[in-house]
Design a protein around this motif. Structure first.
Motif, PDB file in Angstrom:
ATOM      1  N   PHE A 211       0.728  -1.221  -0.129  1.00  0.00           N
ATOM      2  CA  PHE A 211       0.021  -0.093   0.062  1.00  0.00           C
ATOM      3  C   PHE A 211       0.989   1.144  -0.062  1.00  0.00           C
ATOM      4  O   PHE A 211       0.577   2.123  -0.753  1.00  0.00           O
ATOM      5  N   VAL A 212       1.977   1.278   0.727  1.00  0.00           N
ATOM      6  CA  VAL A 212       2.894   2.562   0.786  1.00  0.00           C
ATOM      7  C   VAL A 212       3.464   2.794  -0.478  1.00  0.00           C
ATOM      8  O   VAL A 212       3.571   3.637  -1.013  1.00  0.00           O
ATOM      9  N   GLN A 213       3.979   1.555  -1.237  1.00  0.00           N
ATOM     10  CA  GLN A 213       4.713   1.637  -2.613  1.00  0.00           C
ATOM     11  C   GLN A 213       3.557   2.323  -3.517  1.00  0.00           C
ATOM     12  O   GLN A 213       3.895   3.235  -4.433  1.00  0.00           O
ATOM     13  N   ALA A 214       2.475   1.916  -3.393  1.00  0.00           N
ATOM     14  CA  ALA A 214       1.117   2.387  -4.368  1.00  0.00           C
ATOM     15  C   ALA A 214       0.898   4.030  -4.139  1.00  0.00           C
ATOM     16  O   ALA A 214       0.870   4.825  -5.204  1.00  0.00           O
ATOM     17  N   VAL A 215       1.066   4.345  -2.869  1.00  0.00           N
ATOM     18  CA  VAL A 215       0.687   5.963  -2.591  1.00  0.00           C
ATOM     19  C   VAL A 215       2.100   6.610  -3.072  1.00  0.00           C
ATOM     20  O   VAL A 215       1.733   7.734  -3.488  1.00  0.00           O
ATOM     21  N   ARG A 216       3.238   6.178  -2.662  1.00  0.00           N
ATOM     22  CA  ARG A 216       4.262   6.941  -2.995  1.00  0.00           C
ATOM     23  C   ARG A 216       4.558   7.160  -4.657  1.00  0.00           C
ATOM     24  O   ARG A 216       4.753   8.129  -5.082  1.00  0.00           O
ATOM     25  N   ALA A 217       3.856   6.046  -5.334  1.00  0.00           N
ATOM     26  CA  ALA A 217       4.079   6.085  -6.950  1.00  0.00           C
ATOM     27  C   ALA A 217       2.793   7.175  -7.287  1.00  0.00           C
ATOM     28  O   ALA A 217       3.171   7.834  -8.374  1.00  0.00           O
ATOM     29  N   LYS A 218       1.891   7.102  -6.657  1.00  0.00           N
ATOM     30  CA  LYS A 218       0.869   7.775  -7.119  1.00  0.00           C
ATOM     31  C   LYS A 218       0.864   9.368  -6.705  1.00  0.00           C
ATOM     32  O   LYS A 218       0.335  10.381  -7.279  1.00  0.00           O
ATOM     33  N   ARG A 219       1.155   9.566  -5.538  1.00  0.00           N
ATOM     34  CA  ARG A 219       1.185  10.930  -4.887  1.00  0.00           C
ATOM     35  C   ARG A 219       2.506  11.523  -4.698  1.00  0.00           C
ATOM     36  O   ARG A 219       2.654  12.685  -4.529  1.00  0.00           O
ATOM     37  N   HIS A 220       3.668  10.542  -5.119  1.00  0.00           N
ATOM     38  CA  HIS A 220       5.004  10.993  -4.647  1.00  0.00           C
ATOM     39  C   HIS A 220       5.248  11.577  -3.376  1.00  0.00           C
ATOM     40  O   HIS A 220       5.932  12.519  -3.177  1.00  0.00           O
ATOM     41  N   GLN A 221       4.636  10.705  -2.458  1.00  0.00           N
ATOM     42  CA  GLN A 221       4.737  10.979  -1.131  1.00  0.00           C
ATOM     43  C   GLN A 221       5.869  10.224  -0.338  1.00  0.00           C
ATOM     44  O   GLN A 221       5.523   8.931  -0.011  1.00  0.00           O
ATOM     45  N   PRO A 222       7.029  10.503  -0.144  1.00  0.00           N
ATOM     46  CA  PRO A 222       7.987   9.691   0.397  1.00  0.00           C
ATOM     47  C   PRO A 222       7.750   9.333   1.705  1.00  0.00           C
ATOM     48  O   PRO A 222       8.346   8.263   2.329  1.00  0.00           O
ATOM     49  N   SER A 223       6.885   9.900   2.617  1.00  0.00           N
ATOM     50  CA  SER A 223       6.487   9.409   4.086  1.00  0.00           C
ATOM     51  C   SER A 223       5.111   8.855   4.130  1.00  0.00           C
ATOM     52  O   SER A 223       4.504   9.057   5.189  1.00  0.00           O
ATOM     53  N   ALA A 224       4.703   8.328   3.125  1.00  0.00           N
ATOM     54  CA  ALA A 224       3.359   7.766   2.976  1.00  0.00           C
ATOM     55  C   ALA A 224       2.989   6.529   3.660  1.00  0.00           C
ATOM     56  O   ALA A 224       3.979   5.809   4.236  1.00  0.00           O
ATOM     57  N   GLY A 225       1.841   6.316   4.322  1.00  0.00           N
ATOM     58  CA  GLY A 225       1.448   5.199   5.169  1.00  0.00           C
ATOM     59  C   GLY A 225       0.162   4.546   4.646  1.00  0.00           C
ATOM     60  O   GLY A 225      -0.326   5.199   3.560  1.00  0.00           O
ATOM     61  N   PHE A 226      -0.068   3.324   4.922  1.00  0.00           N
ATOM     62  CA  PHE A 226      -1.279   2.613   4.310  1.00  0.00           C
ATOM     63  C   PHE A 226      -2.397   3.487   4.895  1.00  0.00           C
ATOM     64  O   PHE A 226      -3.698   3.321   3.985  1.00  0.00           O
ATOM     65  N   LEU A 227      -2.722   4.269   5.795  1.00  0.00           N
ATOM     66  CA  LEU A 227      -3.752   5.296   5.883  1.00  0.00           C
ATOM     67  C   LEU A 227      -3.862   6.110   4.659  1.00  0.00           C
ATOM     68  O   LEU A 227      -5.196   6.457   4.394  1.00  0.00           O
ATOM     69  N   ASP A 228      -2.824   6.523   4.073  1.00  0.00           N
ATOM     70  CA  ASP A 228      -2.764   7.608   2.800  1.00  0.00           C
ATOM     71  C   ASP A 228      -3.550   6.810   1.787  1.00  0.00           C
ATOM     72  O   ASP A 228      -4.177   7.143   0.985  1.00  0.00           O
ATOM     73  N   TYR A 229      -3.226   5.407   1.672  1.00  0.00           N
ATOM     74  CA  TYR A 229      -3.879   4.519   0.657  1.00  0.00           C
ATOM     75  C   TYR A 229      -5.422   4.546   0.988  1.00  0.00           C
ATOM     76  O   TYR A 229      -6.248   4.684  -0.063  1.00  0.00           O
ATOM     77  N   ILE A 230      -5.962   4.322   2.201  1.00  0.00           N
ATOM     78  CA  ILE A 230      -7.132   4.239   2.426  1.00  0.00           C
ATOM     79  C   ILE A 230      -7.862   5.743   2.018  1.00  0.00           C
ATOM     80  O   ILE A 230      -9.223   5.474   1.581  1.00  0.00           O
ATOM     81  N   THR A 231      -7.364   6.597   2.331  1.00  0.00           N
ATOM     82  CA  THR A 231      -8.070   7.844   1.813  1.00  0.00           C
ATOM     83  C   THR A 231      -8.223   7.864   0.389  1.00  0.00           C
ATOM     84  O   THR A 231      -9.092   9.050   0.166  1.00  0.00           O
ATOM     85  N   LEU A 232      -7.384   7.402  -0.313  1.00  0.00           N
ATOM     86  CA  LEU A 232      -7.790   7.444  -2.004  1.00  0.00           C
ATOM     87  C   LEU A 232      -8.921   6.979  -2.068  1.00  0.00           C
ATOM     88  O   LEU A 232      -9.476   7.236  -3.075  1.00  0.00           O
ATOM     89  N   TYR A 233      -9.319   5.940  -1.431  1.00  0.00           N
ATOM     90  CA  TYR A 233     -10.497   5.329  -1.808  1.00  0.00           C
ATOM     91  C   TYR A 233     -11.971   5.334  -0.884  1.00  0.00           C
ATOM     92  O   TYR A 233     -13.052   5.234  -1.056  1.00  0.00           O
ATOM     93  N   ALA A 234     -11.481   6.005   0.281  1.00  0.00           N
ATOM     94  CA  ALA A 234     -12.622   6.145   1.492  1.00  0.00           C
ATOM     95  C   ALA A 234     -13.410   7.291   0.923  1.00  0.00           C
ATOM     96  O   ALA A 234     -13.120   8.283   0.247  1.00  0.00           O
ATOM     97  N   LYS A 235     -14.938   7.348   1.430  1.00  0.00           N
ATOM     98  CA  LYS A 235     -15.744   8.390   1.311  1.00  0.00           C
ATOM     99  C   LYS A 235     -15.095   9.547   2.168  1.00  0.00           C
ATOM    100  O   LYS A 235     -14.550   9.567   3.054  1.00  0.00           O
TER     101      LYS A 235
END
Length: 260
Positions: A211-235
């Motif tokens: 999940f972290v790798q996906a967020v870093r690739a999509k948002r270019h966030q070096p300090s991303a966490g899995f919660l950032d991935y959840i926010t991509l799809y959460a209401k």
């Protein structure tokens, strides 16, 4: 002149043929698995294992088809990446159901072959290779590097994403995978706010790196966490409520996803 016309007609036919090949989902048939899903799985993703064990013909037919062909052994049957990935997801889910049927009745997959032996010691033939469920999951993760598969693969347990009533199809795979992620995150048994804590499925802990790798690739966030991935799809209202909350992981429910 006649030869020119023939050449133009031939080239036109080739173009249409190529376009049709690009647009087709797959030449591999998932029909038998579709019948299993529509007849034996309810809207909650629960399986009628008892009835399926009594009448396993479609499941056996599909298992035989999986054993004969795969994207590795018969690449010509799979026109693109999505058709391949749809095959592997369907193959994983069907193999799980077959593994349960072969040992049914049982209360949990963890009661089959002890602890995690269900995933580590049962083997399934897919094309030219024999896979355990763990090996198959690992191959899918490494080859396709799409963390959305974690919400499509079903391990016959109530803590898993729901087993769908339709097969995964190469033509609609991208859209359906997005839907499966949103469905999982919207389920309060998988992601919820309790007081000052965000409680999430253990899937996010087990596969955090994906999940972290996906967020870093999509948002270019070096300090991303899995919660950032959840926010991509959460209401939006759910995502907004994450701020300032502690994170906790829900106990995984290994009870069988049985309609009984």
């Amino acid at each position: 002149m006649r030869r020119k016309i023939q050449t133009v007609v031939l080239n036109t036919l080739l173009i249409f043929s190529s376009a049709a090949g690009f647009a087709r989902s797959s030449d591999f048939e998932h029909d038998a698995w579709e019948r299993v899903l529509t007849q034996s799985v309810n809207e909650r993703g629960e399986v009628d294992y008892a009835s399926l064990k009594r009448s396993p013909a479609d499941l056996e037919t599909y298992a035989a088809a999986l054993a004969k062909d795969s994207p590795d052994s018969s690449p010509g049957l799979f026109p693109n990446r999505d058709a391949e990935l749809a095959y592997w997801i369907n193959a994983y889910n069907a193999s799980v159901v077959k593994g349960v049927i072969d040992h049914y009745p049982t209360r949990s997959v963890r009661d089959i072959k002890r602890a995690y032996g269900f995933f580590l010691r049962l083997h399934y033939r897919l094309g030219e290779r024999s896979f355990t469920l763990r090996a198959l999951e690992t191959m899918i993760r490494r080859r396709y590097q799409d963390p959305r598969v974690h919400f499509a693969l079903n391990c016959a347990s109530r803590g898993c994403p729901r087993l769908p009533q339709q097969v995964f199809n190469g033509l609609t795979l991208d859209r359906v995978l997005d839907e499966k992620v949103r469905e999982f995150i919207a389920d309060p048994e998988k992601v919820r706010i309790i007081g000052n804590k965000v409680e999430v499925s253990s899937i996010f802990k087990w596969y955090e790196k994906d999940f972290v790798q996906a967020v870093r690739a999509k948002r270019h966030q070096p300090s991303a966490g899995f919660l950032d991935y959840i926010t991509l799809y959460a209401k939006p209202e759910l995502a907004a409520s994450f701020s300032g909350k502690k994170i906790g992981f829900l106990d995984y429910d290994w009870k069988l996803n049985d309609q009984k």
